[in-house]
Design a protein around this motif. Structure first.
Motif, PDB file in Angstrom:
ATOM      1  N   VAL A  28       0.887  -1.175   0.000  1.00 42.92           N
ATOM      2  CA  VAL A  28       0.000   0.000   0.000  1.00 42.92           C
ATOM      3  C   VAL A  28       0.918   1.217   0.000  1.00 42.92           C
ATOM      4  O   VAL A  28       1.865   1.282   0.794  1.00 42.92           O
ATOM      5  CB  VAL A  28      -0.883   0.050   1.266  1.00 42.92           C
ATOM      6  CG1 VAL A  28      -1.893   1.191   1.162  1.00 42.92           C
ATOM      7  CG2 VAL A  28      -1.603  -1.276   1.497  1.00 42.92           C
ATOM      8  N   GLU A  29       0.647   2.137  -0.906  1.00 47.71           N
ATOM      9  CA  GLU A  29       1.407   3.391  -0.868  1.00 47.71           C
ATOM     10  C   GLU A  29       0.592   4.398  -0.064  1.00 47.71           C
ATOM     11  O   GLU A  29      -0.598   4.602  -0.327  1.00 47.71           O
ATOM     12  CB  GLU A  29       1.638   3.921  -2.290  1.00 47.71           C
ATOM     13  CG  GLU A  29       2.463   5.199  -2.267  1.00 47.71           C
ATOM     14  CD  GLU A  29       2.559   5.868  -3.643  1.00 47.71           C
ATOM     15  OE1 GLU A  29       2.320   5.203  -4.668  1.00 47.71           O
ATOM     16  OE2 GLU A  29       2.850   7.076  -3.654  1.00 47.71           O
ATOM     17  N   ALA A  30       1.251   5.006   0.928  1.00 48.96           N
ATOM     18  CA  ALA A  30       0.568   5.995   1.778  1.00 48.96           C
ATOM     19  C   ALA A  30       1.131   7.367   1.462  1.00 48.96           C
ATOM     20  O   ALA A  30       2.343   7.580   1.545  1.00 48.96           O
ATOM     21  CB  ALA A  30       0.781   5.659   3.245  1.00 48.96           C
ATOM     22  N   VAL A  75       5.225   6.786   1.707  1.00 48.70           N
ATOM     23  CA  VAL A  75       5.904   5.576   2.199  1.00 48.70           C
ATOM     24  C   VAL A  75       5.089   4.393   1.683  1.00 48.70           C
ATOM     25  O   VAL A  75       3.922   4.552   1.293  1.00 48.70           O
ATOM     26  CB  VAL A  75       5.980   5.521   3.743  1.00 48.70           C
ATOM     27  CG1 VAL A  75       6.814   6.642   4.309  1.00 48.70           C
ATOM     28  CG2 VAL A  75       4.588   5.503   4.376  1.00 48.70           C
ATOM     29  N   THR A  76       5.704   3.222   1.701  1.00 49.57           N
ATOM     30  CA  THR A  76       4.946   2.020   1.351  1.00 49.57           C
ATOM     31  C   THR A  76       4.980   1.050   2.519  1.00 49.57           C
ATOM     32  O   THR A  76       5.904   1.086   3.342  1.00 49.57           O
ATOM     33  CB  THR A  76       5.514   1.317   0.098  1.00 49.57           C
ATOM     34  OG1 THR A  76       6.898   1.049   0.319  1.00 49.57           O
ATOM     35  CG2 THR A  76       5.332   2.160  -1.141  1.00 49.57           C
ATOM     36  N   ALA A  77       3.958   0.213   2.589  1.00 53.83           N
ATOM     37  CA  ALA A  77       3.901  -0.811   3.642  1.00 53.83           C
ATOM     38  C   ALA A  77       3.153  -2.010   3.083  1.00 53.83           C
ATOM     39  O   ALA A  77       2.321  -1.873   2.184  1.00 53.83           O
ATOM     40  CB  ALA A  77       3.191  -0.263   4.874  1.00 53.83           C
ATOM     41  N   ARG A  78       3.449  -3.179   3.672  1.00 51.90           N
ATOM     42  CA  ARG A  78       2.723  -4.379   3.193  1.00 51.90           C
ATOM     43  C   ARG A  78       1.280  -4.352   3.693  1.00 51.90           C
ATOM     44  O   ARG A  78       0.390  -4.865   3.046  1.00 51.90           O
ATOM     45  CB  ARG A  78       3.472  -5.634   3.626  1.00 51.90           C
ATOM     46  CG  ARG A  78       4.810  -5.752   2.863  1.00 51.90           C
ATOM     47  CD  ARG A  78       5.646  -6.894   3.377  1.00 51.90           C
ATOM     48  NE  ARG A  78       5.035  -8.176   3.066  1.00 51.90           N
ATOM     49  CZ  ARG A  78       5.463  -9.338   3.566  1.00 51.90           C
ATOM     50  NH1 ARG A  78       6.509  -9.359   4.383  1.00 51.90           N
ATOM     51  NH2 ARG A  78       4.871 -10.466   3.255  1.00 51.90           N
ATOM     52  N   TYR A  79       1.091  -3.793   4.889  1.00 51.31           N
ATOM     53  CA  TYR A  79      -0.268  -3.648   5.423  1.00 51.31           C
ATOM     54  C   TYR A  79      -0.396  -2.289   6.105  1.00 51.31           C
ATOM     55  O   TYR A  79       0.578  -1.760   6.634  1.00 51.31           O
ATOM     56  CB  TYR A  79      -0.588  -4.762   6.440  1.00 51.31           C
ATOM     57  CG  TYR A  79      -0.764  -6.088   5.745  1.00 51.31           C
ATOM     58  CD1 TYR A  79      -1.989  -6.446   5.195  1.00 51.31           C
ATOM     59  CD2 TYR A  79       0.320  -6.955   5.579  1.00 51.31           C
ATOM     60  CE1 TYR A  79      -2.142  -7.640   4.504  1.00 51.31           C
ATOM     61  CE2 TYR A  79       0.173  -8.147   4.894  1.00 51.31           C
ATOM     62  CZ  TYR A  79      -1.055  -8.486   4.356  1.00 51.31           C
ATOM     63  OH  TYR A  79      -1.216  -9.652   3.667  1.00 51.31           O
TER      64      TYR A  79
END
Ligand SMILES: O=C(O)CCc1cccc(O)c1
Length: 540
Positions: free
Chosen positions: A147-149, A161-165
């Motif tokens: 997911v790109e935030a 930032v990116t995160a898997r969840y």
């Protein structure tokens, strides 16, 4: 935290650093996940919103090693007395008797700003957890594996930032919930109340009730709560025609408090009007985005379960995210989060509503009928309840397929003899997946040998003190032996959040149960994903 193609990449982005977000970040930190937690505000909110917590939540705090740091800010909850139309006692809610099932005082009050600060300190004590404050979430874009935030810093700068969840613990008006398009369902409760917190002067404390109380007076229902130290809370129903903002003004607040206090008796800490309502998100997950706490549900405060419910979400979800992030489980395990927690929230909210509706009754004739009904339930005397019996079990999700006794309930925590002192069972076993075995059973040795079926599930036998059984810990108070006897089982498989996955009556059943753990953890079948059809409870 790695830097991929210019963006910082995390395992989990937690949005919101209140109690739910802080506990989630701390648990993720301990499990080694690269975690970013952000909050729009830069500081802990310095006023108490939640006031109550229970032994389930304290057990998690204890597991996190926080007991010493938070204990100065926590005290036992007094009993709560409910008074009817004529001021007569109609109901009394108290704690279960000792020995306590989880090893702690079952209901407590606490000072939120101080405890929240410790939760934050704990989360950021892990080098793999980063907290960024004064940071606003603007948008979330899901790709197949991330997911790109999009974020906005306090100086107005935009970045990603990116995160898997992503886990939204960002409160009732959750930005995460809105971006993910997760709708709220109305559980139908909507009453205007004023919540007033006072730091009462020492000289006035003795004049106040020494028990918490619900004054179920149809002219104006009021709750009185005894918080830690000199903190006292009044929750006061607002009447038709009263303007919520006007009623928050100190002169009006002191008028409402006049039956108990004058302005010379203490300092107003907070006066905030709320609509007490009951809402639950239809779904708590959209792909890689999940929500927890007030973002996922809101309930009236009448049994002090608001924060507990949020922390149940965090402790339910984090071990599942851990399994998925480590590749032990498929993403379908995350669907059991909605199933388990939504059902629990709906069922508990039904009970809270029933208590709330009886407290909020404004019609004097109906209120008298209510009083008579409650007294009749108590056999002509005030009805006695314990707070713990109101909390429902989990009924569906990542649980054994078989409705074994105690499935979905909280596993107790006995005191284990340790020389001349005792220590709690979780200190010995840790809070991972575990099998607890009745050391008195003839099958104890063969059940211990079954640990080979699931190598990451620990197996421990426990027997009453003095039993002198080899390979069994000795418990000091008989809590676990009574539990095994009451449920007529000899072993329990317990999840990392302390809920019972299933129980067994012998070694054969335990072997089957452990094989089921392996299967269910990997993939929760769709038929377990059905939320049982629950009827909302009606006003008594
Ligand atoms: O359990 C009780 O006796 C009351 C608990 C409570 C806690 C916080 C607010 C509230 O209205 C009730």
């Amino acid at each position: 935290m790695t830097d991929t193609a210019g963006a910082i990449d995390y395992d989990v982005l937690v949005v919101g650093f209140g109690p739910t977000g802080a506990v989630a970040a701390g648990l993720l930190g301990r499990l080694g996940h690269r975690t970013l937690v952000i909050d729009r505000l830069t500081d802990v909110y310095d006023k108490p919103r939640a006031i109550a917590l229970d032994h389930e939540i304290f057990r998690h705090f204890d597991n996190m090693g926080l007991t010493e740091a938070i204990s100065p800010h926590i005290e036992p909850f007094t009993a709560s007395e409910h008074f009817g139309v004529d001021g007569q006692l109609i109901r009394r809610i108290d704690m279960v008797a000792k020995p306590y099932p989880l090893g702690y005082t079952p209901s407590m009050v606490f000072s939120q700003p101080a405890v929240e600060a410790e939760l934050r300190r704990h989360a950021t004590s892990f080098s793999n957890v980063r907290a960024e404050l004064g940071v606003e979430l603007l948008d979330l874009v899901q790709t197949s594996d991330r997911v790109e935030a999009r974020l906005k810093d306090s100086d107005g700068r935009h970045r990603s930032v990116t995160a898997r969840y992503v886990l939204g613990c960002d409160g009732a008006s959750s930005t995460v919930r809105q971006i993910a398009g997760l709708a709220l369902e109305d559980l139908i409760f909507d009453e205007p109340w004023l919540v007033v917190d006072v730091r009462v002067n020492e000289s006035a404390l003795a004049r106040l009730p020494q028990c918490s109380a619900q004054f179920c007076n149809p002219a104006r229902p009021v709750s009185f709560l005894i918080g830690p130290k000199n903190h006292r809370r009044w929750e006061i129903m607002l009447l038709p025609g009263e303007d919520a903002r006007q009623m928050e003004r100190p002169d009006n607040v002191w008028k409402l408090l006049a039956p108990w206090l004058t302005p010379q008796d203490g300092e107003l800490w907070r006066a905030a009007s709320y609509r007490f309502h009951a809402l639950v998100a239809a779904d708590w997950r959209s792909g890689r985005i999940l929500i927890a706490g007030d973002a996922a549900h809101q309930q009236p405060p009448f049994i002090g379960q608001g924060m507990c419910q949020g922390l149940r979400d965090a402790t339910n979800l984090v071990w599942k995210l851990d399994h998925v992030l480590k590749g032990v489980s498929s993403g379908s395990l995350l669907d059991s989060y909605t199933v388990e927690r939504k059902q629990h929230v709906i069922e508990l909210t039904g009970k809270i509503k029933a208590i709330g509706q009886s407290i909020c009754e404004r019609d004097p004739a109906a209120a008298r009928r209510r009083d008579a009904h409650i007294l009749a339930e108590g056999g002509g005397k005030p009805l006695l309840l314990t707070r713990q019996e109101i909390i429902p079990p989990l009924r569906a999700g990542c649980l054994s397929h078989h409705e074994t006794p105690a499935r979905g309930t909280l596993f107790p925590q006995p005191r284990i003899a340790n020389g001349s002192t005792t220590r709690l069972l979780d200190e010995v076993t840790g809070p991972g997946w575990r099998v607890l075995i009745d050391g008195r059973s003839n099958d104890a040795a063969s059940m211990l040998a079954l640990r080979a079926v699931c190598p990451d599930v620990s197996a421990t036998a426990v027997a009453p003190a003095g039993a002198g059984l080899p390979n069994a810990l000795e418990e000091a108070e008989g809590v676990l032996a009574n539990w095994f006897d009451r449920h007529a089982v000899v072993a329990a498989v317990v999840r990392p959040d302390h809920y019972v996955f299933g129980t067994a009556r012998d070694a054969t059943e335990l072997g089957d149960l452990l094989r089921e753990v392996e299967l269910r953890r990997r993939d929760v079948p769709a038929e377990q994903d059905k939320i049982p059809d629950l009827k909302m409870e009606r006003t008594p």
